[in-house]
Design an enzyme around this catalytic site. Structure first.
Site, mmCIF file in Angstrom:
data_model
loop_
_atom_site.group_PDB
_atom_site.id
_atom_site.type_symbol
_atom_site.label_atom_id
_atom_site.label_comp_id
_atom_site.label_asym_id
_atom_site.label_seq_id
_atom_site.Cartn_x
_atom_site.Cartn_y
_atom_site.Cartn_z
ATOM 1 N N GLY A 71 0.958 -1.132 0.002
ATOM 2 C CA GLY A 71 0.053 0.009 -0.166
ATOM 3 C C GLY A 71 0.898 1.263 0.037
ATOM 4 N N ASN A 151 -7.928 4.202 8.859
ATOM 5 C CA ASN A 151 -7.642 3.066 9.539
ATOM 6 C C ASN A 151 -7.610 3.067 11.061
ATOM 7 O OD1 ASN A 151 -5.657 5.058 8.286
ATOM 8 N ND2 ASN A 151 -4.113 4.297 10.080
ATOM 9 N N GLN A 179 -7.847 0.132 3.629
ATOM 10 C CA GLN A 179 -8.634 -0.504 4.733
ATOM 11 C C GLN A 179 -10.162 -0.961 4.180
ATOM 12 O OE1 GLN A 179 -8.088 -1.404 7.765
ATOM 13 N NE2 GLN A 179 -6.046 -0.830 7.969
ATOM 14 N N SER A 197 -3.796 -3.146 -0.768
ATOM 15 C CA SER A 197 -2.667 -3.814 -0.210
ATOM 16 C C SER A 197 -3.352 -5.315 0.092
ATOM 17 C CB SER A 197 -2.215 -3.154 1.227
ATOM 18 O OG SER A 197 -1.090 -3.982 1.805
ATOM 19 N N HIS A 199 -1.661 -7.213 2.493
ATOM 20 C CA HIS A 199 -1.472 -8.117 3.956
ATOM 21 C C HIS A 199 -2.616 -7.437 4.982
ATOM 22 C CE1 HIS A 199 0.319 -4.724 6.561
ATOM 23 N NE2 HIS A 199 0.485 -4.318 5.401
ATOM 24 N N THR A 235 12.047 -7.503 -11.282
ATOM 25 C CA THR A 235 11.285 -8.812 -11.102
ATOM 26 C C THR A 235 10.425 -8.952 -10.312
ATOM 27 O OG1 THR A 235 13.465 -9.627 -11.972
ATOM 28 C CG2 THR A 235 12.014 -11.096 -11.058
ATOM 29 N N CYS A 323 2.103 2.608 12.702
ATOM 30 C CA CYS A 323 3.179 3.601 12.419
ATOM 31 C C CYS A 323 3.816 4.728 13.497
ATOM 32 C CB CYS A 323 2.963 4.392 11.023
ATOM 33 S SG CYS A 323 1.914 3.528 10.047
#
Ligand code: PLP
Length: 382
Positions: A71, A151, A179, A197, A199, A235, A323
């Site tokens: 994200g 979030n 979210q 995102s 995860h 890659t 964070c």
């Protein structure tokens, strides 16, 4: 000890079915998907299948999905990529005060590079001021970025209204939907650029995507090979992308039913806490809020002490966004909703998910009042 995880907005457990799909690309099938021999074709096809699954979950075309490392990178690619490619058209951009740090810090950088940034206010419930948005748009405005769901407090923004305003003014609209994606509907019609995102939807860490509406001009952050239509050379992280695709496919078929279950538990949690403890306030919009999120302010306790004491009981919760967790700072999101520093100091975020059980809710409602009582007693003696 029983472990209770109440931090799904920070990250989610990897679904076993996702891990199963990923395995082969972590071992036997290690080919570089760009190679032209047949051995590489399977990896290439697996990436394209994942792209279809992610595209489906946002009702987009396959070619409009660009895989990134997550994200954070998708937000950077959307905002910097658009602003750098379009700066000749204007130098004004608009965002909100409650964006994720991976959006806010990009705008701070843009300010240093000479862009003018308007940070929109939010109301008590955390909803952005749409009339301020309308008034702020001028000839120089090229981009608006407002998150879909917050979030920390879960408030869902009126992105369709914002998109309509931007469209009329010929301004590009980006939304960080990390979210909301996989919890509620996220549709490609909501914005020109959409961040998602892996995860946060039971997929692996290190994968994400940006939806780029066809015709939207952005430039890459990295330069290299031809991968991802040259918007994200390098890659591909094949296993992570494959896992992300599987996680998205599972969300498509399971999210609605799970949402009903999770909402019921979140509501029970909220009701139980309010009943058991005095001096608790619920943050975020009463209705337009993610069904898994409960953010509360508890009077006369420090959030960090709460988190530590809960941890000792095997309960994992957050005092704000992940964070910020290392810096004992009050939440800028809650401050933006008009709460005082003192109000915010006892903020606790509980976010639920598909492995949450009703017994977890009962245990929490039994455990929290005792912790709060002890902390309040200690504070009044100190
Ligand atoms: C988690 C999160 C991000 C960052 O996503 P990563 O994949 O962890 O980089 C961005 N925005 C919001 C709203 C988030 O919750």
């Amino acid at each position: 000890m029983n472990k209770i995880y109440f931090d799904y907005n920070s990250s989610t457990p990897l679904d076993k079915r996702v891990l199963k799909e990923m395995r082969v690309y972590l071992s036997d099938n290690f080919a570089n998907p760009s190679a032209i021999y047949s051995f590489a074709q399977k990896a290439k096809n697996a990436i394209e299948d994942a792209r279809i699954s992610v595209a489906k979950l946002v009702s987009a075309k396959r070619r409009e999905i660009v895989f990134t490392s997550g994200g954070t990178e998708a937000n950077n690619l959307a905002i910097k990529g658009f602003c750098f490619a379009n700066h000749s058209r204007g130098n004004h951009v608009i965002t909100s005060k409650i964006e994720h740090s991976s959006v806010l810090s990009v705008f701070k950088l843009l300010e240093k590079k000479g862009f003018k940034v308007t940070y929109l206010n939010v109301d008590r419930d955390g909803v952005v001021d749409v009339s301020q948005l309308k008034e702020s748009i001028c000839k120089e405005t090229i981009l608006v970025s407002v998150m879909h769901a917050n979030n920390e407090i879960g408030t869902i923004q009126p992105v369709e209204r914002i998109k309509a305003i931007c469209e009329r003014q010929g301004v590009c609209f980006h939304t960080d939907a990390v979210q909301s994606f996989g919890k509620i509907e996220v549709n490609s019609s909501f914005a020109d650029l959409i961040t998602v995102s892996s995860h946060k939807i039971y997929g692996p860490k290190g994968a994400g995507a940006l939806y780029v509406k066809s015709g939207t001009n952005i430039e890459p952050l990295f330069n290299g090979g031809h991968q991802e239509e040259e918007l994200r050379p390098g890659t591909e992280a094949v296993a992570s992308i494959v896992g992300f695709g599987k996680a998205a496919a599972l969300r498509l078929s399971e999210m609605d039913e799970e949402g009903i279950k999770v909402k019921k538990m979140r509501d029970a949690l909220e009701e139980g806490i309010l009943k058991a403890i005095k001096g608790v306030k619920v943050n975020g919009h009463p209705q337009n809020r993610l069904y898994n999120t409960l953010n509360i302010c508890i009077d006369a306790v420090e959030a960090q002490n709460l988190v530590i004491n809960l941890d000792m009981k095997g309960i994992y919760a957050s005092s704000g966004s992940a964070c910020q967790a290392k810096i004992p700072e009050v939440s800028y999101v809650l401050l933006a909703t008009g709460l005082s520093e003192r109000d915010c100091s006892g903020a606790l975020r509980l976010s639920l998910g598909k492995c949450t059980k009703e017994s977890d809710i009962r245990f929490f409602i039994k455990t929290l009042p005792e912790i709060v009582k002890n902390l309040r007693k200690a504070a009044s003696h100190g």
